[in-house]
Structure formats: structure tokens, C-alpha cells
Scaffold this active site. Structure first.
Site, short mmCIF file in Angstrom:
data_model
loop_
_atom_site.label_atom_id
_atom_site.label_comp_id
_atom_site.label_asym_id
_atom_site.label_seq_id
_atom_site.Cartn_x
_atom_site.Cartn_y
_atom_site.Cartn_z
N GLU A 151 0.84 -1.20 0.00
CA GLU A 151 0.00 0.00 0.00
C GLU A 151 0.88 1.25 0.00
OE1 GLU A 151 -3.36 0.20 2.60
OE2 GLU A 151 -3.59 -1.98 2.62
N ASN A 203 4.29 -12.75 3.63
CA ASN A 203 3.75 -11.78 4.58
C ASN A 203 4.02 -12.18 6.02
OD1 ASN A 203 2.86 -10.03 2.63
ND2 ASN A 203 0.69 -10.48 2.89
N LEU A 245 13.35 -3.52 9.47
CA LEU A 245 14.14 -3.56 10.70
C LEU A 245 13.92 -2.32 11.56
CD1 LEU A 245 17.64 -5.04 9.70
CD2 LEU A 245 15.76 -6.16 10.91
N GLY A 248 8.49 -0.28 15.91
CA GLY A 248 7.34 0.61 15.94
C GLY A 248 6.34 0.17 16.99
N GLY A 252 0.28 -3.73 11.40
CA GLY A 252 -1.16 -3.78 11.15
C GLY A 252 -1.42 -3.77 9.66
N CYS A 255 -3.16 -6.75 5.37
CA CYS A 255 -2.54 -8.03 4.97
C CYS A 255 -1.91 -8.80 6.12
CB CYS A 255 -1.50 -7.78 3.89
SG CYS A 255 -2.18 -7.16 2.33
N ARG A 320 -7.08 -0.06 8.67
CA ARG A 320 -7.38 -1.42 9.10
C ARG A 320 -6.28 -1.98 10.01
NH1 ARG A 320 -8.96 -3.74 3.23
NH2 ARG A 320 -7.35 -2.22 2.68
#
Length: 438
Positions: A151, A203, A245, A248, A252, A255, A320
Site C-alpha cells: 500500500e 507476509n 528492521l 514501531g 497492522g 494483509c 485497518r
């Protein structure tokens, strides 16, 4: 033969796939049940915050290479149809194939011998076989062609992919692979099950990597290390690489959360639990909770917190499974007052308007909080500022203006985007997640 392309679904994947193939010179028709999306495509607008996508759609529509409709019969001439519909997560973690089933049902009257149905949606292993069984009487081939679009970068990733993966029998897989011949990417033609599993594997591995570095950041704080220096050293190792790397507040988006849970569900169903995958899921849940605990321990439950960033990452309007929203909800549950800023959210109404579409009913029940017009317009007396999304605007904040409104504010940077020296020079306290406090 010259293929004619059909696309079912006009979301991130479908809109990009349709516009991308039209850009490559194919006639493309896209179908979606949402009249707003159909009208948008027809007038050159995707409704998505994707650089270059609207321009590519508009050019294709003007050249009469791309059309959009609510009706499946408009795809009657298509020789290859890409199914790009959502596969959301069920309550048990498995993928919900309701939209896949609806798409195949809608397509059946338009399909004929020699046509190819391409599953571009992320689907559990075995879905291609089930769809093949459902259309075998029509003489239709089924191929899996997983998408690897990020995205905020969908156009670039479609036109310049790292690789193209096509799963299926040799002849139809070869026809699908040939559609990508002008993008110049290496192509892997494999069996359908391997293609299906590969998407989940990619993923899930990236999510594992993020969870590892999030936990490593916590360790760095405890023992007096600097996570940025540690990951810089890690990234110089060609076996590891620099991508994914940066620690955070957790991962989210549309995916990673559903795909890693789907992989865990697939493994569980065949009696082979994947412990590393379930550990990453647990670690991700704990990461946002840890951020909340740090804030509460520092300013107390009676404080006012400004959260900067609501989307799950910068460069997209997607909310999302956003860890930022989880943090907002947890802070409000603690009883704290919360205000928030995000470049893609102009007001509370704009946020609420997106929730019914982008969230499950459970996560859509967000507690109330105020929306800030810009990051510096924090409520006077704000006790803490928590930077949760790596938007560029947070790199150039006027910290003297912030300090003037809230001189006691404690700044928590979960993304490593804030200029710590500028914050401290303005007289504010600062903490970077993953860096030991001095």
C-alpha cells in the site's frame, strides 16, 4: 491470441491490476458491486491514496482501454479474469472466502471453454483446487497469481515487481505469465498450492521480522543499547537486509494481521502448529500494550495524550488493524483523554465514515476522541505526545510552538521520526522507543 482482461473487485489490488494491464496495452473490464467504485473508475478516480494510480486509470479510460461496471455480463468477452476480492479474517483466524464464492458464482454465466480464472486474492492453500472443481464443467482453467503490492506503492510494485508468481497447469499458467512479459521481472511458474502458500509465507515472514525487531527494541532499552545502531549493523548483513528492521508500535494493515493468522490456521488444521508464527502474533499484541503501559506509567491515568498518526503506516489512508487505533482505544479505556492527528483524517466524521467499511464490527466501536487540525495544535496542557505513524510532517514540527502550548509534554517516539535534539531544545522531555533513557 490477444488476451482480453477482466477484473473482479476495484479495491487496492483490483484497481491497480486493471489499470496496470490497461497501461501494458490490454483491453480491461473491471466489475465491482459498489456503484461508487464503478463510477470512480469510470471517471478516472480510484478513491485510493495511491501515487500515480488515478493518473493511470484516467489515461486508460480516455484511451478506451479500461471500462467499469456493476454487471458481470460486461466481462463476457474476457479471456482471462482476475479475481481481486477481499478475503477477510473470520473470528477463528481463518480466511473468509465468501467474496471468492460470490465472484465465481457471478462469473459462471460469462465463462467459456479455454477461459482462465486467476485468483489474485490471498487465499488458503487448496482454494484454487476448489474453484477448479466449481468451474471444471465449463472447460475453464484456474490459476493462482498472488499479488505482492505494498500500500502506498501499488503502481510501482505492479509495473516493477521483484518477481511474478503463477501457479497452475503449464498452458494456462504460461498464458498468464505472458501478460507480464513487458515488466521484465523473473517469473516462477509453480503448482497452485505452492503459489498459494508462498503469499502467506512472505507476509508472515515479514511480520516475524517486525515482531523480532520490536522485541529487540525493548531489550535495547533495558540494557542501555540503541536500537537504531543495532539494526544498522544487522542491515549491513546481506543475509538479513535493511528492510523491515525499524521498530514501531506493532504491525497492522489489511494483509499482515489476517495473513499470518490464516497461516497459523492452515497449519493448525493439518496438525502442525507453527510456534514462531503464533509467537509473532502474541508479540505484536504485546507491543501496543507496552506502549500504553509506558505512557500510563509516565503521565498517569488522569493525563491528556495527543496521538500523532492513525493509519497503520505512512503513505496510505488505510486504518485497518492500525496499532495506533489500538493504542488510542487502550488509552481511553484507562480513562485518559485523547486527541489525535493524521494527515488523512480531517475530522471525526471523516474517520467514522471510513470505519464501517474498513473495520470489523468489534474494532469499529472506537471510543470518542478529538481530531487535531495539525500536529502543533495540541490541546493546551497536553501531558504526552505519542508518535505512532512515520508521516514526514512529524519530522519538521515546530517544537517551540508545541512547548508554548504544553510546556510539560513528554514526547514518545515509537517510529524514530522525531528530531530528539529539537524536542529537548524546546524544553520538552523525550523518549525514543528502543533507545535507553539517558
Amino acid at each position: 491470441m490477444t488476451e482480453i482482461i477482466g477484473v473482479v473487485g476495484a479495491g487496492y489490488v483490483g484497481a491497480t491490476t486493471a489499470a496496470g494491464f490497461a497501461h501494458l496495452g490490454y483491453r480491461v473490464g473491471v466489475v465491482d458491486t459498489d456503484p461508487r467504485k464503478v463510477h470512480g473508475i469510470s471517471t478516472g478516480h480510484s478513491g485510493l491514496a495511491e501515487p500515480g494510480l488515478d493518473e493511470m486509470i484516467d489515461a486508460a479510460v480516455r484511451a478506451e482501454m479500461l471500462t467499469a461496471s456493476e454487471h458481470y455480463e460486461t466481462l463476457a468477452e474476457a479471456t482471462i479474469v482476475f479475481v481481486c476480492v477481499p478475503t477477510p479474517m473470520r473470528s477463528d483466524g481463518a480466511a473468509d472466502l465468501t467474496f471468492i464464492d460470490a465472484a465465481i458464482g457471478g462469473l459462471r454465466p460469462t465463462l467459456g471453454p479455454g477461459n482462465i480464472v486467476v485468483l489474485k486474492s490471498t487465499v488458503p492453500v487448496g482454494t484454487g483446487d476448489a474453484v477448479d472443481e466449481a468451474v471444471r464443467d465449463l472447460g475453464v482453467h484456474v490459476v493462482n497469481n498472488p499479488e505482492f503490492l505494498r500500500e502506498g506503492h501499488t503502481v510501482r510494485d505492479f509495473l516493477n515487481p521483484d518477481r511474478v508468481v503463477v501457479g497452475g497447469e503449464a498452458e494456462p499458467a504460461g498464458r498468464v505469465a505472458a501478460l507480464y512479459r513487458d515488466v521484465g521481472a523473473p517469473t516462477s511458474c509453480v503448482d497452485r498450492c505452492s503459489a498459494e502458500l508462498a503469499k502467506y509465507a512472505c507476509n508472515s515472514f515479514l511480520a516475524l521480522k517486525l515482531s523480532f525487531v520490536d522485541e529487540l527494541a525493548s531489550l535495547a532499552e533495558r540494557i542501555g543499547a540503541d536500537i537504531d545502531e543495532v539494526t544498522d549493523i544487522m542491515g549491513r548483513d546481506s543475509r538479513i537486509g535493511r528492510e523491515f528492521l525499524r521498530p514501531g508500535p506493532g504491525w497492522g494493515g489489511s494483509c499482515f494481521p489476517k495473513d499470518i493468522r490464516a497461516l497459523a490456521s492452515i497449519a493448525e488444521a493439518v496438525g502442525l502448529p507453527m510456534r514462531t508464527v503464533t509467537a509473532a502474533i502474541d508479540a505484536n499484541e504485546a507491543q501496543s500494550e507496552r506502549i500504553v503501559d509506558i505512557v500510563v506509567d509516565t503521565v498517569g491515568v488522569d493525563g491528556h495524550v495527543a496521538v500523532w498518526g492513525l493509519t497503520f503506516k505512512a503513505g496510505t489512508a488505510d486504518l485497518r488493524e492500525s496499532p495506533a487505533l489500538k493504542i488510542v482505544g487502550a488509552l481511553r479505556k484507562e480513562g485518559m483523554r485523547v486527541s489525535a492527528h493524521d494527515p488523512t483524517v480531517t475530522d471525526r466524521f471523516a474517520l467514522s465514515a471510513r470505519l464501517p467499511v474498513e473495520f470489523t464490527p468489534e474494532s469499529a466501536r472506537m471510543p470518542s476522541f478529538d481530531i487535531l487540525a495539525d500536529p502543533s495544535s495540541i490541546v493546551p496542557g497536553t501531558d504526552a505526545i505519542v508518535v505512532t505513524t512515520e508521516w514526514e510532517v512529524y519530522r519538521s514540527v515546530d517544537w517551540s510552538a508545541v512547548a508554548h502550548r504544553s510546556p510539560r509534554a513528554f514526547v514518545f517516539d515509537t517510529r524514530g521520526v522525531v528530531d530528539a535534539r529539537a524536542v529537548r531544545a524546546a524544553g520538552l522531555r523525550f523518549r525514543r522507543i528502543g533507545v535507553a533513557e539517558s
